[in-house]
Design a protein around this motif. Structure first.
Motif, short mmCIF file in Angstrom:
data_model
loop_
_atom_site.label_atom_id
_atom_site.label_comp_id
_atom_site.label_asym_id
_atom_site.label_seq_id
_atom_site.Cartn_x
_atom_site.Cartn_y
_atom_site.Cartn_z
N ARG A 1 0.81 -1.10 0.01
CA ARG A 1 -0.02 0.00 0.05
C ARG A 1 0.76 1.30 -0.01
O ARG A 1 0.47 2.19 -0.52
CB ARG A 1 -1.11 0.11 1.34
N ALA A 2 2.14 1.00 0.54
CA ALA A 2 3.00 2.34 0.65
C ALA A 2 3.79 2.49 -0.69
O ALA A 2 4.66 3.38 -0.68
CB ALA A 2 3.85 2.19 1.92
N ARG B 1 13.80 3.74 2.97
CA ARG B 1 12.16 4.06 2.68
C ARG B 1 11.42 3.21 3.59
O ARG B 1 10.43 3.99 4.30
CB ARG B 1 11.89 3.94 1.42
N ALA B 2 11.66 1.90 3.64
CA ALA B 2 11.16 0.98 4.61
C ALA B 2 10.97 1.27 6.04
O ALA B 2 10.06 1.35 6.78
CB ALA B 2 11.26 -0.45 4.05
N LEU C 1 11.70 -5.90 -0.74
CA LEU C 1 11.59 -5.95 0.60
C LEU C 1 11.09 -7.37 1.22
O LEU C 1 10.23 -7.84 0.68
CB LEU C 1 10.47 -4.81 1.15
N LEU C 2 11.91 -7.82 2.14
CA LEU C 2 11.92 -9.02 2.71
C LEU C 2 11.10 -8.85 4.00
O LEU C 2 9.89 -9.34 4.41
CB LEU C 2 12.95 -9.98 2.81
N GLU C 3 11.91 -7.98 4.89
CA GLU C 3 11.24 -7.86 6.26
C GLU C 3 12.10 -7.04 7.02
O GLU C 3 13.05 -6.43 6.54
CB GLU C 3 11.17 -9.30 7.13
N ILE C 4 11.40 -6.53 8.16
CA ILE C 4 12.00 -5.38 8.91
C ILE C 4 12.01 -6.30 10.24
O ILE C 4 11.10 -6.67 10.79
CB ILE C 4 11.11 -4.19 8.97
N ASN C 5 13.31 -5.96 11.02
CA ASN C 5 13.57 -6.65 12.29
C ASN C 5 13.90 -5.39 13.20
O ASN C 5 15.05 -4.80 13.04
CB ASN C 5 14.78 -7.69 12.36
N PRO C 6 12.92 -4.97 14.09
CA PRO C 6 13.23 -3.79 15.00
C PRO C 6 14.29 -4.05 15.90
O PRO C 6 14.06 -3.88 17.15
CB PRO C 6 11.74 -3.71 15.47
#
Length: 332
Positions: A120-121, A251-252, A276-281
């Motif tokens: 969506r982004a 950007r992600a 993009l695969l994933e974001i690990n915070p």
């Protein structure tokens, strides 16, 4: 003073990076729930965290106030501390969890929600179909495999656990003889999948043939202030600080409101276009390798949070690194 709570084994590298950048006399505290002296022993003061979450929270608050600690960095369990952000703020403590609110974790931890949000982004990501039963799995595999190779991974998880690549005609014993290859035929996977009535949600998606880039970065309230990308090339890792993959990762991280030391992963398709695969915070297991580029991410993070001048960034091009195992003395 700054306190690094339990994180990945790279917590050791984080402590070392902060130590090299902070002014002499700035105390570094570290803790872990296990007996990990090879990690926490590098700090000025170290603790063993209580196993019980409620006891751990009280211990952290009491200890931080007793020692005049200003910044507390959640490592592995960022969401668990994020729910108590107001408690830390009332105590006058700066809490760094990887996000600025629970919304960040809710949006990135569930990979199906993350994929939908990213699409969506307008962020290029690997399209995925969420499945929760055998019928959905069969249907999703038919859709994805009609376009090329398919793969599957858990909707929620870390370390790549549960990821498998579907390879037609692959030796049935391969997943036991060489599990690190992560290859299995769809029929064998389906047979194992249906052996139990209920399964956690999984994502079926196209398998991208290009290389993966792991972006380690320092974020402040949804703004990236430093970033180094790592790309595996055979047994080595190379580094990058610009390009399409870095731009996508930045950007992600900013879109999802990351805050602290975080990691974003991308993978290229056959044409070299990153997705993009994933974001690990939280910081990654390999963040320590980035020091070889002349950019001390942990040092940049620690100095900026404590109000000190950050270490210089002297990018070293063409660096390759390879991991080796060394012994760490943990007792006399």
């Amino acid at each position: 003073m700054i306190w690094f709570l339990e994180g990945q084994a790279s917590q050791r590298d984080i402590i070392l990076g902060a130590r090299d950048a902070l002014p002499p006399g700035t105390a570094i505290h570290a803790s872990h729930r296990g007996d990990r002296a090879e990690i926490t022993g590098l700090a000025d003061i170290s603790y063993q965290e209580p196993a019980d979450p409620a006891e751990r929270l009280a211990f952290i608050l009491d200890t931080a106030l007793a020692h005049g600690i200003r910044v507390i960095v959640a490592g592995r369990a960022g969401a668990g501390y994020e729910v108590h952000r107001e408690v830390f703020q009332r105590a006058g403590l700066v809490l760094v969890t990887g996000g600025t609110s629970l919304e960040t974790f809710e949006r990135v931890d569930d990979k199906s929600q993350f994929t939908a949000q990213a699409q969506r982004a307008g962020l290029a990501c690997v399209p995925a179909i969420t499945v929760t039963n055998a019928d959905e799995l069969v249907q999703a595999h038919a859709v994805v495999s009609a376009q090329g190779e398919a793969c599957i991974k858990p909707a929620v998880g870390i370390y790549g656990q549960g990821f498998w690549r579907f390879r037609p005609g692959v030796d049935r014993f391969r997943c036991f003889a060489n599990p690190d290859a992560r290859e299995v035929s769809f029929s064998d996977y389906l047979q194992a999948y249906t052996a139990q009535a209920t399964r956690p949600a999984m994502l079926v998606m196209p398998y991208l043939a290009g290389s993966e880039c792991s972006m380690d970065m320092v974020c402040e309230a949804g703004r990236v202030v430093a970033c180094v990308g790592r790309r595996k090339q055979g047994g080595y890792q190379t580094f990058e600080r610009d390009g399409a993959a870095v731009e996508l990762a930045v950007r992600a991280a900013e879109h999802f409101g990351c805050d602290g030391l975080v990691n974003v992963q991308t993978r290229d398709d056959a044409q070299g276009v990153p997705h993009l695969l994933e974001i690990n915070p939280r910081y990654s297991g390999g963040i320590g390798y980035t020091r070889a580029t002349g950019v001390n991410l942990a040092g940049i993070f620690a100095t900026r949070r404590l109000g000190y001048p950050e270490p210089p960034r002297q990018w070293v091009p063409g660096v390759r690194v390879r991991a080796i195992t060394v012994a760490a003395i943990v007792s006399d």
